[in-house]
Design an enzyme around this catalytic site. Structure first.
Site, PDB file in Angstrom:
ATOM      1  N   GLU A 187       7.016   2.580 -22.259  1.00 38.26           N
ATOM      2  CA  GLU A 187       6.976   1.275 -22.935  1.00 38.26           C
ATOM      3  C   GLU A 187       8.349   0.639 -22.775  1.00 38.26           C
ATOM      4  OE1 GLU A 187       6.429  -0.955 -27.232  1.00 38.26           O
ATOM      5  OE2 GLU A 187       7.494   0.937 -27.099  1.00 38.26           O
ATOM      6  N   HIS A 208      -1.016  -3.236 -29.289  1.00 39.46           N
ATOM      7  CA  HIS A 208      -1.061  -3.255 -30.754  1.00 39.46           C
ATOM      8  C   HIS A 208       0.165  -3.925 -31.372  1.00 39.46           C
ATOM      9  CE1 HIS A 208       1.462   0.014 -29.590  1.00 39.46           C
ATOM     10  NE2 HIS A 208       1.889   0.161 -30.833  1.00 39.46           N
ATOM     11  N   ASP A 209       1.072  -4.442 -30.544  1.00 37.28           N
ATOM     12  CA  ASP A 209       2.288  -5.082 -31.063  1.00 37.28           C
ATOM     13  C   ASP A 209       2.313  -6.585 -30.822  1.00 37.28           C
ATOM     14  OD1 ASP A 209       3.448  -2.631 -31.868  1.00 37.28           O
ATOM     15  OD2 ASP A 209       4.179  -2.265 -29.835  1.00 37.28           O
ATOM     16  N   ASP A 239       0.400   9.217 -27.046  1.00 35.05           N
ATOM     17  CA  ASP A 239       1.633   8.501 -27.311  1.00 35.05           C
ATOM     18  C   ASP A 239       2.707   9.542 -27.618  1.00 35.05           C
ATOM     19  OD1 ASP A 239       3.272   6.214 -28.151  1.00 35.05           O
ATOM     20  OD2 ASP A 239       1.361   5.251 -28.582  1.00 35.05           O
ATOM     21  N   ASP A 254       6.963   5.895 -26.096  1.00 34.36           N
ATOM     22  CA  ASP A 254       7.362   4.796 -26.970  1.00 34.36           C
ATOM     23  C   ASP A 254       8.826   4.418 -26.729  1.00 34.36           C
ATOM     24  OD1 ASP A 254       6.405   3.288 -29.429  1.00 34.36           O
ATOM     25  OD2 ASP A 254       8.185   4.224 -30.290  1.00 34.36           O
TER      26      ASP A 254
HETATM   27  C1  GLC Z   1       6.839   0.685 -30.227  1.00 37.04           C
HETATM   28  C2  GLC Z   1       5.449   0.701 -30.798  1.00 37.04           C
HETATM   29  C3  GLC Z   1       5.446  -0.059 -32.085  1.00 37.04           C
HETATM   30  C4  GLC Z   1       6.392   0.631 -33.035  1.00 37.04           C
HETATM   31  C5  GLC Z   1       7.784   0.757 -32.418  1.00 37.04           C
HETATM   32  C6  GLC Z   1       8.631   1.702 -33.185  1.00 37.04           C
HETATM   33  O1  GLC Z   1       7.238  -0.587 -29.860  1.00 37.04           O
HETATM   34  O2  GLC Z   1       4.547   0.185 -29.871  1.00 37.04           O
HETATM   35  O3  GLC Z   1       4.175  -0.150 -32.645  1.00 37.04           O
HETATM   36  O4  GLC Z   1       6.473  -0.074 -34.239  1.00 37.04           O
HETATM   37  O5  GLC Z   1       7.717   1.267 -31.116  1.00 37.04           O
HETATM   38  O6  GLC Z   1       8.166   3.015 -33.006  1.00 37.04           O
END
Ligand code: GLC
Length: 536
Positions: A266, A327-328, A101, A203
């Protein structure tokens, strides 16, 4: 390239590990790197090809590692740099690829860069972050909201300015318009690439560049009560700015200094904007994550439309990808139900494009209810009671029926699902018809069937709860028939051709059945059938 001449990230299957919750090896209730090494044989048996780890870098853990205080270290909670090197070697000698990541949008407020930056207005690192004078009323510089609740601006009294954070106050955004910031993060990428990692999942990549004038965002006319408060305004000026594509292309060039690596982004955007992240002439991300299946209504017609829209929007030559969970977002088994989770697995593993699995979905893990006093997720803490909490999809992997599900010998950092004594890897592995056996069979079938790995996709007209499509490569064709409802449905041979044979049913009980005339599907059943190759 693999044997078929396709890049590994096209033919492969990706698997996301949330390190805190995969396997604890040192009895502190939190998963770690050695734990992942211990469980690599499981991933090999499952049949996946690449492992993506959520952040393992030094962090105060305000957002569980997405607030990084040192980009080139390992947080002691997860182990040491030696452990990491051992992991990379073990991953590679198991024939897998390793994805890290990368969190370039923001750092922790404790990162040395930010400590310097907030020190004084004339500190050389001041412009590494986004500092603005107060608005005319002395309040925040504009109306931008934090995704985790409240204003996206925090006032820093000693220097009399606000800094911007798209997420927590403890996660100040870096200023990606500053070339020095870009170079610093590209060097971070090179550090890990030199260590042998095969790519990055970047991210919130669509957040990197903000409007140069910091204009107010417009209100969201579609906002509904009960939705997170940040959705009250649109993100027209705070995300997805045209200049971001220049940054994505630069990141891609950095990965290419090291040969065949992959850049994954992402991105939560409508499909037509998502596909821009492939970049001009496909010089952007190879896999802008496609989360359409995560947010869709679970119905045959909406999914059919999503697939058509996505396939239609892809730039020529762009390789698709599909994600069912992360995970979100709430676990797929809870979103679509236990029966449909099997159909969802078949969908994910038979669509055209690289599939990404989220740890535990292959054993049907569901969303775990977390008692209010046990909440760990800062999003839920800041915006309580409306269901945004992410702890429920991050609970420990259920390995076996021993205490703490074989995850840890001490109390896990998040509570386990109450059904772990039967819903676990050991039990489900022993059950030839379990969801885990289905995942393994689907992965095996995908790998041995070029029509599934790399063939064309074509929809077949269907009604009601039936989703029907064909995958075809040279000399080979399969039809996938998915029943998204609980009632039986029939598929006539005019839709799929005669002389077909069942390759796999989600119930794992009708392999090799010949289909003559009509294919009958039970409620909640999906099948893959081999059909005569019309082109051949
Ligand atoms: C992304 C991650 C998430 C995190 C956010 C801020 O969406 O997947 O878990 O809280 O970024 O970094």
């Amino acid at each position: 390239m693999d044997q078929s001449g396709e890049p590994w990230w096209q033919s492969g299957i990706f698997y996301q590990v949330y390190p805190r919750s995969f396997q604890d090896s040192n009895a502190d209730g939190v998963g770690d790197i050695t734990g992942i090494i211990i469980r690599l044989p499981y991933l090999v048996t499952l049949g996946v090809d690449a492992v993506w780890l959520s952040p393992i870098f030094p962090s105060p853990m305000a957002d569980f590692g997405y607030d990084i205080s040192d980009y080139t270290g390992i947080d002691p909670l997860f182990g040491t740099m030696e452990d990491f090197d051992t992991l990379v070697n073990a991953v590679h000698s198991s024939g897998l690829k390793m994805i890290l990541d990368l969190v370039p949008n923001h750092t922790s407020e404790q990162h040395a860069w930010f400590v310097e930056s907030r020190n004084s207005r004339d500190n050389p690192k001041r412009d590494w972050y986004i500092w603005r004078d107060p608005g005319p009323d002395g309040g925040p510089p504009n109306n931008w909201l934090s995704e985790f609740g409240g204003s996206a601006w925090t006032y820093d009294a000693p220097t009399g300015q606000y800094y911007y954070h798209a997420f927590l106050t403890q996660q100040p955004d870096l200023n990606w318009r500053n070339p020095a910031v870009r170079e610093a993060i590209y060097d971070v990428m090179r550090f890990w690439l030199r260590k042998g990692v095969d790519g990055f999942r970047v991210d919130v990549i669509w957040h990197l560049i903000k409007d140069a004038e910091f204009r107010d965002n417009p209100p969201n006319p579609y906002y509904r009560d009960g939705r997170p408060p940040h959705e009250k305004i649109l993100t027209r000026y705070s995300t997805d700015q045209p200049e971001v594509h220049e940054v994505v292309a630069e990141m891609r060039r950095v990965t290419e200094e090291f040969g065949s690596r992959v850049l994954i982004g992402e991105i939560y955007l409508p499909l037509e904007r998502l596909v821009a992240y492939y970049g001009n002439d496909l010089r952007g991300a190879q896999m802008p994550f496609n989360f359409a299946l995560i947010s869709t209504l679970w119905s045959a017609r909406s999914i059919e439309k999503i697939i058509a829209d996505y396939e239609g929007a892809l730039p020529p030559g762009a390789w698709p990808n599909w994600v069912l969970g992360n995970h979100d977002r709430p676990r797929v088994a809870s979103r679509v139900g236990t029966e449909q989770a099997r159909v969802a697995a078949m969908l994910l593993l038979t669509l055209r494009g690289t599939p990404t699995l989220y740890y535990g979905d292959e054993i049907g893990m569901h969303q775990v209810a977390i008692a209010p006093d046990q909440v760990r997720d800062p999003f839920e803490k800041n915006v309580p009671g409306i269901g945004v909490g992410r702890d429920g999809c991050r609970t420990p992997m259920q390995w076996d029926a021993t205490p703490n599900a074989g995850f840890s010998t001490s109390t896990p950092w998040l509570s386990l699902a109450s059904d772990f004594s039967h819903e676990n890897v050991v039990n489900l592995d022993a059950d030839a018809q379990s969801i885990l056996s289905l995942y393994k069979a689907l992965i095996k079938l995908r790998k041995q069937t070029p029509a599934l790995t790399s063939g064309d996709y074509s929809p077949i007209a269907a009604q009601g709860d039936l989703l029907l499509y064909r995958r075809q490569s040279e000399g080979q064709a399969v039809v996938i028939a998915l029943n998204l409802g609980a009632e039986p449905v029939s598929v006539t041979s005019s839709s799929i051709g005669f002389d077909s044979k069942v390759l796999l049913s989600t119930f794992l009980d009708r392999q090799d059945e010949s289909i003559e005339g009509v294919l009958d599907l039970r409620g909640n059943e999906g099948v893959v059938v081999s059909v005569p190759d019309q082109a051949g």
